[in-house]
Design a protein around this motif. Structure first.
Motif, PDB file in Angstrom:
ATOM      1  N   LEU A 201       0.841  -1.198   0.000  1.00 31.44           N
ATOM      2  CA  LEU A 201       0.000   0.000   0.000  1.00 31.44           C
ATOM      3  C   LEU A 201       0.879   1.253   0.000  1.00 31.44           C
ATOM      4  N   THR A 202       0.409   2.281  -0.676  1.00 31.04           N
ATOM      5  CA  THR A 202       1.132   3.555  -0.712  1.00 31.04           C
ATOM      6  C   THR A 202       0.616   4.522   0.351  1.00 31.04           C
ATOM      7  N   TYR A 203      -0.254   4.059   1.218  1.00 23.40           N
ATOM      8  CA  TYR A 203      -0.827   4.864   2.295  1.00 23.40           C
ATOM      9  C   TYR A 203      -1.005   3.969   3.514  1.00 23.40           C
ATOM     10  N   LYS A 204      -1.361   4.546   4.651  1.00 22.73           N
ATOM     11  CA  LYS A 204      -1.498   3.785   5.887  1.00 22.73           C
ATOM     12  C   LYS A 204      -2.922   3.912   6.430  1.00 22.73           C
ATOM     13  N   PRO A 205      -3.760   2.875   6.229  1.00 17.65           N
ATOM     14  CA  PRO A 205      -5.086   2.910   6.841  1.00 17.65           C
ATOM     15  C   PRO A 205      -4.977   2.631   8.341  1.00 17.65           C
ATOM     16  N   LEU A 206      -6.008   2.974   9.079  1.00 17.30           N
ATOM     17  CA  LEU A 206      -6.088   2.592  10.479  1.00 17.30           C
ATOM     18  C   LEU A 206      -6.240   1.076  10.532  1.00 17.30           C
ATOM     19  N   VAL A 207      -5.432   0.407  11.353  1.00 14.48           N
ATOM     20  CA  VAL A 207      -5.454  -1.058  11.417  1.00 14.48           C
ATOM     21  C   VAL A 207      -5.918  -1.502  12.803  1.00 14.48           C
ATOM     22  N   VAL A 208      -6.918  -2.387  12.819  1.00 15.33           N
ATOM     23  CA  VAL A 208      -7.467  -2.917  14.065  1.00 15.33           C
ATOM     24  C   VAL A 208      -7.373  -4.437  14.038  1.00 15.33           C
ATOM     25  N   PHE A 209      -6.644  -5.012  14.997  1.00 19.58           N
ATOM     26  CA  PHE A 209      -6.589  -6.466  15.155  1.00 19.58           C
ATOM     27  C   PHE A 209      -7.725  -6.900  16.077  1.00 19.58           C
ATOM     28  N   ILE A 210      -8.344  -8.050  15.770  1.00 19.86           N
ATOM     29  CA  ILE A 210      -9.384  -8.584  16.653  1.00 19.86           C
ATOM     30  C   ILE A 210      -9.217 -10.095  16.814  1.00 19.86           C
ATOM     31  N   GLN A 211      -9.680 -10.603  17.963  1.00 25.67           N
ATOM     32  CA  GLN A 211      -9.736 -12.043  18.199  1.00 25.67           C
ATOM     33  C   GLN A 211     -10.665 -12.323  19.379  1.00 25.67           C
ATOM     34  N   GLY A 212     -10.983 -13.591  19.598  1.00 25.50           N
ATOM     35  CA  GLY A 212     -11.939 -13.977  20.624  1.00 25.50           C
ATOM     36  C   GLY A 212     -11.347 -14.204  22.002  1.00 25.50           C
ATOM     37  N   LEU A 213     -10.013 -14.253  22.106  1.00 21.03           N
ATOM     38  CA  LEU A 213      -9.333 -14.390  23.382  1.00 21.03           C
ATOM     39  C   LEU A 213      -8.342 -13.235  23.544  1.00 21.03           C
ATOM     40  N   ASP A 214      -7.781 -13.105  24.738  1.00 19.98           N
ATOM     41  CA  ASP A 214      -6.804 -12.053  24.990  1.00 19.98           C
ATOM     42  C   ASP A 214      -5.402 -12.640  24.913  1.00 19.98           C
ATOM     43  N   LEU A 215      -4.958 -12.960  23.700  1.00 18.77           N
ATOM     44  CA  LEU A 215      -3.662 -13.599  23.498  1.00 18.77           C
ATOM     45  C   LEU A 215      -2.614 -12.549  23.163  1.00 18.77           C
ATOM     46  N   PHE A 216      -2.329 -11.713  24.161  1.00 23.95           N
ATOM     47  CA  PHE A 216      -1.333 -10.660  24.067  1.00 23.95           C
ATOM     48  C   PHE A 216      -0.077 -11.084  24.823  1.00 23.95           C
ATOM     49  N   TYR A 217       1.087 -10.932  24.173  1.00 24.90           N
ATOM     50  CA  TYR A 217       2.368 -11.271  24.798  1.00 24.90           C
ATOM     51  C   TYR A 217       3.183  -9.998  24.992  1.00 24.90           C
ATOM     52  N   ASN A 218       3.554  -9.693  26.226  1.00 26.04           N
ATOM     53  CA  ASN A 218       4.328  -8.494  26.518  1.00 26.04           C
ATOM     54  C   ASN A 218       5.819  -8.746  26.260  1.00 26.04           C
ATOM     55  N   GLU A 219       6.086  -9.221  25.040  1.00 28.84           N
ATOM     56  CA  GLU A 219       7.445  -9.541  24.598  1.00 28.84           C
ATOM     57  C   GLU A 219       7.578  -9.140  23.133  1.00 28.84           C
ATOM     58  N   ASN A 220       8.804  -9.022  22.663  1.00 28.55           N
ATOM     59  CA  ASN A 220       9.057  -8.724  21.264  1.00 28.55           C
ATOM     60  C   ASN A 220       9.197 -10.041  20.497  1.00 28.55           C
ATOM     61  N   LEU A 221       8.173 -10.389  19.718  1.00 26.68           N
ATOM     62  CA  LEU A 221       8.126 -11.695  19.063  1.00 26.68           C
ATOM     63  C   LEU A 221       8.149 -11.611  17.538  1.00 26.68           C
ATOM     64  N   THR A 222       8.060 -10.426  16.991  1.00 28.56           N
ATOM     65  CA  THR A 222       7.843 -10.282  15.553  1.00 28.56           C
ATOM     66  C   THR A 222       9.034  -9.629  14.858  1.00 28.56           C
ATOM     67  N   GLN A 223       8.918  -9.562  13.515  1.00 27.82           N
ATOM     68  CA  GLN A 223       9.965  -8.965  12.711  1.00 27.82           C
ATOM     69  C   GLN A 223       9.499  -7.620  12.125  1.00 27.82           C
ATOM     70  N   LYS A 224      10.418  -6.943  11.479  1.00 32.10           N
ATOM     71  CA  LYS A 224      10.136  -5.616  10.939  1.00 32.10           C
ATOM     72  C   LYS A 224       8.982  -5.634   9.946  1.00 32.10           C
ATOM     73  N   HIS A 225       8.854  -6.698   9.154  1.00 29.06           N
ATOM     74  CA  HIS A 225       7.848  -6.742   8.094  1.00 29.06           C
ATOM     75  C   HIS A 225       6.446  -7.066   8.607  1.00 29.06           C
ATOM     76  N   ASP A 226       6.322  -7.508   9.860  1.00 33.29           N
ATOM     77  CA  ASP A 226       5.009  -7.890  10.388  1.00 33.29           C
ATOM     78  C   ASP A 226       4.110  -6.665  10.565  1.00 33.29           C
ATOM     79  N   VAL A 227       2.823  -6.859  10.298  1.00 36.98           N
ATOM     80  CA  VAL A 227       1.858  -5.767  10.367  1.00 36.98           C
ATOM     81  C   VAL A 227       1.686  -5.289  11.805  1.00 36.98           C
ATOM     82  N   ARG A 228       1.648  -3.972  11.971  1.00 35.49           N
ATOM     83  CA  ARG A 228       1.426  -3.373  13.289  1.00 35.49           C
ATOM     84  C   ARG A 228       0.060  -2.705  13.327  1.00 35.49           C
TER      85      ARG A 228
END
Length: 205
Positions: A139-166
């Protein structure tokens, strides 16, 4: 620390075990999405056709379409294209339902994306295919991005790479995560709990 693949496998098992197709869970996330659409005045909104263990916003499509135009991703090669949400749907690769392909040239205001897990940077752990990563990187622009899921699977650690969607937000039936910047401190992660409405939990990342 678990690897990204180990976390993906563990979280997918949890999501399948605790099916998110229950109306109450879906509705609580839908209300948050509806609020963000109204607050941000989003007109072109990307949702998705859910798998069995994903939050089902599709069931609220008639309500959502009253205030915005709805689109869904269409798998093409190793990336995704945007197509207008219309019936009927047809089963494609990986058992995912999609409408017929239609060429569109538009700008998304908001993209709602399913996740397997989310790390401390509000970056996505998905199914490992890279479809969404490639889509957003093109994309040549940045839309607002909202992640959703049915559980609270949040990890307070750095697990991803630069290319992963934020994401700008991570919403589940229990908590709402988002980041804000202040004049003296950057990258503060706010966590709003539906069960503790008078106080935010705040982590520095």
């Amino acid at each position: 620390m678990l690897s990204k693949d180990e976390i993906r496998k563990t979280c997918k098992t949890l999501l399948k075990k605790h099916s998110t197709r229950a109306f109450k869970r879906d509705f609580s996330v839908f209300k948050e999405i509806k609020h963000i659409i109204k607050e941000k005045k989003a007109k072109n909104v990307l949702i998705y056709i859910p798998l069995d263990y994903e939050i089902n916003l599709f069931r609220f499509r008639k309500n959502l379409s009253k205030t915005c135009n709805l689109f869904v991703p269409f798998m093409q090669d190793k990336s995704l294209k945007i197509v207008k949400l219309r019936l009927p749907l047809y089963k494609k690769r990986f058992g995912i339902l999609e409408p017929f392909k239609s060429d569109l040239n538009l700008k998304l205001d908001l993209a709602v994306v399913p996740v397997i897990a989310v790390d401390k940077n509000l970056k996505r752990i998905g199914h490992g295919k890279g479809f969404y990563d490639m889509f957003f990187s093109n994309l040549t622009y940045k839309p607002l991005v909202v992640f959703i899921q049915g559980l609270d699977l949040f990890y307070n650690e750095n697990l991803t790479q630069k290319h992963d969607v934020r994401a700008d937000y991570f919403i589940n039936p229990y908590k709402k995560y988002f980041k804000k910047e202040f004049s003296n401190v950057n990258n503060i992660l706010h966590i709003y709990s539906r069960y503790h409405r008078r106080g935010d939990r705040i982590f520095s990342c």
